[in-house]
Scaffold this active site. Structure first.
Site, PDB file in Angstrom:
ATOM      1  N   GLY A 111       0.877  -1.063   0.305  1.00 55.32           N
ATOM      2  CA  GLY A 111      -0.039  -0.008  -0.035  1.00 55.32           C
ATOM      3  C   GLY A 111       0.709   1.899   0.006  1.00 55.32           C
ATOM      4  N   GLN A 167       2.652   9.952   1.626  1.00 50.55           N
ATOM      5  CA  GLN A 167       4.256   9.256   1.663  1.00 50.55           C
ATOM      6  C   GLN A 167       4.963  10.119   0.616  1.00 50.55           C
ATOM      7  OE1 GLN A 167       2.761   5.288   2.101  1.00 50.55           O
ATOM      8  NE2 GLN A 167       4.571   5.432   3.348  1.00 50.55           N
ATOM      9  N   CYS A 207       6.579   0.147   7.418  1.00 51.42           N
ATOM     10  CA  CYS A 207       6.041   1.226   6.499  1.00 51.42           C
ATOM     11  C   CYS A 207       7.123   1.608   5.706  1.00 51.42           C
ATOM     12  CB  CYS A 207       5.757   2.325   7.131  1.00 51.42           C
ATOM     13  SG  CYS A 207       5.404   3.658   6.474  1.00 51.42           S
ATOM     14  N   LEU A 208       6.734   1.842   4.296  1.00 48.69           N
ATOM     15  CA  LEU A 208       8.437   2.280   3.439  1.00 48.69           C
ATOM     16  C   LEU A 208       8.472   3.445   4.213  1.00 48.69           C
ATOM     17  CD1 LEU A 208       6.896   1.285  -0.491  1.00 48.69           C
ATOM     18  CD2 LEU A 208       8.637   0.190   0.831  1.00 48.69           C
ATOM     19  N   HIS A 236      -4.071   0.551   8.135  1.00 49.26           N
ATOM     20  CA  HIS A 236      -3.000   2.032   7.800  1.00 49.26           C
ATOM     21  C   HIS A 236      -2.521   3.151   7.132  1.00 49.26           C
ATOM     22  CE1 HIS A 236       2.768   0.827   7.927  1.00 49.26           C
ATOM     23  NE2 HIS A 236       1.134   1.870   7.284  1.00 49.26           N
ATOM     24  N   GLU A 237      -3.074   2.553   5.611  1.00 52.36           N
ATOM     25  CA  GLU A 237      -2.789   3.371   4.465  1.00 52.36           C
ATOM     26  C   GLU A 237      -3.348   4.911   5.578  1.00 52.36           C
ATOM     27  OE1 GLU A 237      -0.605   3.179   2.953  1.00 52.36           O
ATOM     28  OE2 GLU A 237      -0.318   1.390   3.233  1.00 52.36           O
ATOM     29  N   HIS A 270      -2.534   7.486   7.504  1.00 49.26           N
ATOM     30  CA  HIS A 270      -1.088   8.165   6.893  1.00 49.26           C
ATOM     31  C   HIS A 270      -1.994   9.247   6.174  1.00 49.26           C
ATOM     32  CE1 HIS A 270       2.593   6.509   6.759  1.00 49.26           C
ATOM     33  NE2 HIS A 270       2.040   5.309   5.489  1.00 49.26           N
TER      34      HIS A 270
END
Ligand SMILES: [Zn+2]
Length: 174
Positions: free
Chosen positions: A46, A51, A95-96, A137-138, A141
C-alpha cells in the site's frame, strides 16, 4: 510514469491531515497510476499520497501477495472507515516511510470502507485479513498517523531513533 520518491520518517509532511479531493481530475488519476506503478515495482502492499509528498486523501493498495495470482490494484480517493468489527487482529506491520522497522499492531479484524473510485463513482466494501490491516494503515497516513503511533511511547521512541539514524545514512548515500 513519474517515479515519486518516498518521504522518510521523521518528516513534517507525514504528520499532516490531508485534504479531501474534489473531482477526480486527470492529474489525480495520473498520481494514482504513478503510485500503483511504483508500488508494483517495489516492496509494499500500500501507499498513501502523503508518502510521496502529496497531501491529498488518496491511497492505493494491492494485497495479493501470491505471484501466480492476478493482481488486484485499487485506488481509493477520500476513503472513510464506516464500520469496524469488535474482533481485533494483530499483524506485524512495516512502512516504506520507516525503512526496516517492524512491530505488531492491533487493529479491528474487519472494516467497511467507503470511497470514490478512479472514475469518481462511490464505492463501499468490507475488508478482512491483510486487506483490512493495509487499508487502515494507509487511511491512518491521511490523518498524519504512522503505525508507530499505535505503539507505546517507549517503542515509538526506539523506532524513531533508529529511523533518524537510518535516514541520515540514506541521505549520506545519495
Ligand atoms: Zn505506511
Amino acid at each position: 510514469m513519474t517515479v515519486r520518491p518516498i518521504l522518510i520518517h521523521p518528516d513534517p509532511r507525514l504528520k499532516k491531515v490531508c485534504a479531501p479531493v474534489g473531482d477526480i481530475s486527470a492529474e489525480l488519476r495520473k498520481l494514482a497510476d504513478d503510485m500503483l506503478q511504483t508500488m508494483s515495482e517495489a516492496p509494499g502492499i500500500g501507499r498513501a499520497a502523503p508518502q510521496v509528498g502529496e497531501l491529498k486523501r488518496l491511497i492505493v493498495m494491492d494485497c495479493v501477495k501470491d505471484k501466480d495470482a492476478a493482481p488486484q490494484p485499487m485506488a481509493l480517493f477520500n476513503p472513510e472507515v464506516t464500520w469496524t468489527s469488535d474482533e481485533m487482529n494483530v499483524y506485524e506491520e512495516g512502512c516504506l516511510s520507516i525503512p526496516e522497522q517492524y512491530a505488531d499492531v492491533d487493529r479491528p479484524a474487519e472494516v467497511e470502507v467507503r470511497w470514490l473510485g478512479i472514475d469518481g463513482s462511490e464505492q463501499s466494501e468490507r475488508f478482512d485479513g491483510l486487506w483490512a490491516t493495509c487499508v487502515q494503515h494507509e487511511i491512518d497516513h491521511l490523518n498524519g498517523k504512522l503505525f508507530i503511533d499505535h505503539l507505546t511511547a517507549l517503542k515509538r521512541q526506539l523506532i524513531t531513533r533508529k529511523a533518524v539514524k537510518r535516514k541520515r545514512e540514506l541521505q549520506r548515500a545519495s
